[in-house]
Design a protein around this motif. Sequence first.
Motif, PDB file in Angstrom:
ATOM      1  N   GLU A   1      -4.349  18.767   1.548  1.00 14.06           N
ATOM      2  CA  GLU A   1      -3.101  18.768   1.416  1.00 14.06           C
ATOM      3  C   GLU A   1      -2.579  17.138   1.307  1.00 14.06           C
ATOM      4  O   GLU A   1      -2.011  16.876   0.308  1.00 14.06           O
ATOM      5  CB  GLU A   1      -2.346  19.308   2.535  1.00 14.06           C
ATOM      6  N   LEU A   2      -3.044  16.395   2.173  1.00 11.45           N
ATOM      7  CA  LEU A   2      -3.115  15.086   2.196  1.00 11.45           C
ATOM      8  C   LEU A   2      -3.547  14.423   0.720  1.00 11.45           C
ATOM      9  O   LEU A   2      -2.837  13.655   0.254  1.00 11.45           O
ATOM     10  CB  LEU A   2      -3.721  14.395   3.333  1.00 11.45           C
ATOM     11  N   LYS A   3      -4.618  14.899   0.151  1.00 11.08           N
ATOM     12  CA  LYS A   3      -5.319  14.371  -0.994  1.00 11.08           C
ATOM     13  C   LYS A   3      -4.266  14.602  -2.140  1.00 11.08           C
ATOM     14  O   LYS A   3      -4.123  13.711  -3.102  1.00 11.08           O
ATOM     15  CB  LYS A   3      -6.630  14.710  -1.082  1.00 11.08           C
TER      16      LYS A   3
ATOM     17  N   LEU B   1       4.152  -2.205  -5.360  1.00 12.78           N
ATOM     18  CA  LEU B   1       4.824  -2.307  -3.955  1.00 12.78           C
ATOM     19  C   LEU B   1       5.441  -0.799  -3.462  1.00 12.78           C
ATOM     20  O   LEU B   1       5.148  -0.253  -2.619  1.00 12.78           O
ATOM     21  CB  LEU B   1       5.994  -3.241  -3.693  1.00 12.78           C
ATOM     22  N   GLU B   2       6.265  -0.242  -4.659  1.00 15.60           N
ATOM     23  CA  GLU B   2       6.765   0.839  -4.316  1.00 15.60           C
ATOM     24  C   GLU B   2       5.610   2.163  -4.091  1.00 15.60           C
ATOM     25  O   GLU B   2       5.928   3.013  -3.251  1.00 15.60           O
ATOM     26  CB  GLU B   2       7.864   1.430  -5.470  1.00 15.60           C
ATOM     27  N   PHE B   3       4.805   2.116  -4.775  1.00 18.33           N
ATOM     28  CA  PHE B   3       3.726   2.901  -4.684  1.00 18.33           C
ATOM     29  C   PHE B   3       3.133   3.024  -3.246  1.00 18.33           C
ATOM     30  O   PHE B   3       2.894   4.070  -2.475  1.00 18.33           O
ATOM     31  CB  PHE B   3       2.611   2.989  -5.632  1.00 18.33           C
TER      32      PHE B   3
ATOM     33  N   ASP C   1       5.093   5.689   3.798  1.00 16.19           N
ATOM     34  CA  ASP C   1       6.071   7.048   4.085  1.00 16.19           C
ATOM     35  C   ASP C   1       5.387   8.316   4.392  1.00 16.19           C
ATOM     36  O   ASP C   1       5.624   9.061   5.266  1.00 16.19           O
ATOM     37  CB  ASP C   1       7.016   7.056   2.966  1.00 16.19           C
ATOM     38  N   LEU C   2       4.275   8.390   3.610  1.00 18.16           N
ATOM     39  CA  LEU C   2       3.578   9.748   3.537  1.00 18.16           C
ATOM     40  C   LEU C   2       2.706   9.686   4.950  1.00 18.16           C
ATOM     41  O   LEU C   2       2.735  10.608   5.788  1.00 18.16           O
ATOM     42  CB  LEU C   2       2.452   9.806   2.410  1.00 18.16           C
TER      43      LEU C   2
ATOM     44  N   TYR D   1       3.536  12.627   8.567  1.00 13.71           N
ATOM     45  CA  TYR D   1       2.858  13.513   9.406  1.00 13.71           C
ATOM     46  C   TYR D   1       2.938  13.463  10.879  1.00 13.71           C
ATOM     47  O   TYR D   1       2.303  14.068  11.541  1.00 13.71           O
ATOM     48  CB  TYR D   1       1.322  13.478   8.935  1.00 13.71           C
ATOM     49  N   GLY D   2       3.692  12.437  11.439  1.00 15.82           N
ATOM     50  CA  GLY D   2       4.180  12.283  12.930  1.00 15.82           C
ATOM     51  C   GLY D   2       2.280  12.004  13.400  1.00 15.82           C
ATOM     52  O   GLY D   2       1.674  11.430  12.931  1.00 15.82           O
ATOM     53  N   GLU D   3       2.179  12.601  14.875  1.00 14.88           N
ATOM     54  CA  GLU D   3       0.935  12.424  15.341  1.00 14.88           C
ATOM     55  C   GLU D   3      -0.220  13.131  14.956  1.00 14.88           C
ATOM     56  O   GLU D   3      -1.431  13.115  15.424  1.00 14.88           O
ATOM     57  CB  GLU D   3       1.269  12.504  16.881  1.00 14.88           C
ATOM     58  N   GLN D   4       0.111  13.768  13.772  1.00 16.23           N
ATOM     59  CA  GLN D   4      -0.757  14.668  13.071  1.00 16.23           C
ATOM     60  C   GLN D   4      -1.867  13.912  12.504  1.00 16.23           C
ATOM     61  O   GLN D   4      -2.925  14.159  12.076  1.00 16.23           O
ATOM     62  CB  GLN D   4      -0.136  15.853  12.176  1.00 16.23           C
ATOM     63  N   LEU D   5      -1.389  12.755  11.905  1.00 18.28           N
ATOM     64  CA  LEU D   5      -1.949  11.566  11.285  1.00 18.28           C
ATOM     65  C   LEU D   5      -1.886  10.462  12.030  1.00 18.28           C
ATOM     66  O   LEU D   5      -0.846   9.747  12.115  1.00 18.28           O
ATOM     67  CB  LEU D   5      -1.589  11.499   9.733  1.00 18.28           C
TER      68      LEU D   5
END
Length: 232
Positions: A39-41, A67-69, A75-76, A80-84
């Motif tokens: 999912e992350l990839k 920069l925006e990328f 942001d990504l 994911y909070g503390e999952q990542l």
Amino acid sequence: MKFEVYCDENHPELFTSKKPSVDYLMIGSLWLPAELRKELKLKIWQLRETHNVWGEIKWRKVSQSRLEFYKALIDLFISYGEQLRFRSIAINHKQFDGNRCQQDEELGFYKFYYQVLHHWIFDYNQYDIFCDLKVNRELDRWSILKDCLNNANLMASIDSIQALPSRQVVLIQMSDLLLGIASARMNKTLNHGSAKELLVEHLENKLNRKVGATFRGEHKFNIFEINLSGGW
């Protein structure tokens, strides 16, 4: 539960340099449940398409035009909070004494790799660890590190440690980006008004704090500034 860890290093030359340009050698690691990898990839690929940015993701490639990328990648990571999670270790080369590793700087480097990994390995979990490929004088460094981690974590399982070219592994590239941010703040290398400074500030706004050394209990973006001078 199955986890994956993606690692990179910054300024490894500090152990041997006669004229160091910064203070801290750093090793970083990106931690995630294995089930999130695909999912992350995919989401990173979608961001590439949206911003039309291809090639290897790296801290040194952060520029005004991209920069925006890179902000979207941050942001990504935050979404994911503390999952990542990201954890790094900062080693001040001024405190490093070669006598602690028999004057073997390569051995010392892997002892610090052990430190960045060991403290986030928990009982009853399984781990696959992926590191950026580097040339070692001793060819068995990774297998010894794996054995040491398994011996120190008897209720967990480190199933594999692999060294792979970062250009082939986008999550090692993501670790490089986050480590670059950590290193830039620790080593005070940011230029005022640069794209890199703007990216660091973007992460800091998301974290609601400055990037810097943290307590052990910080889970999202942890920087362990190890004290090699001893004491409490």
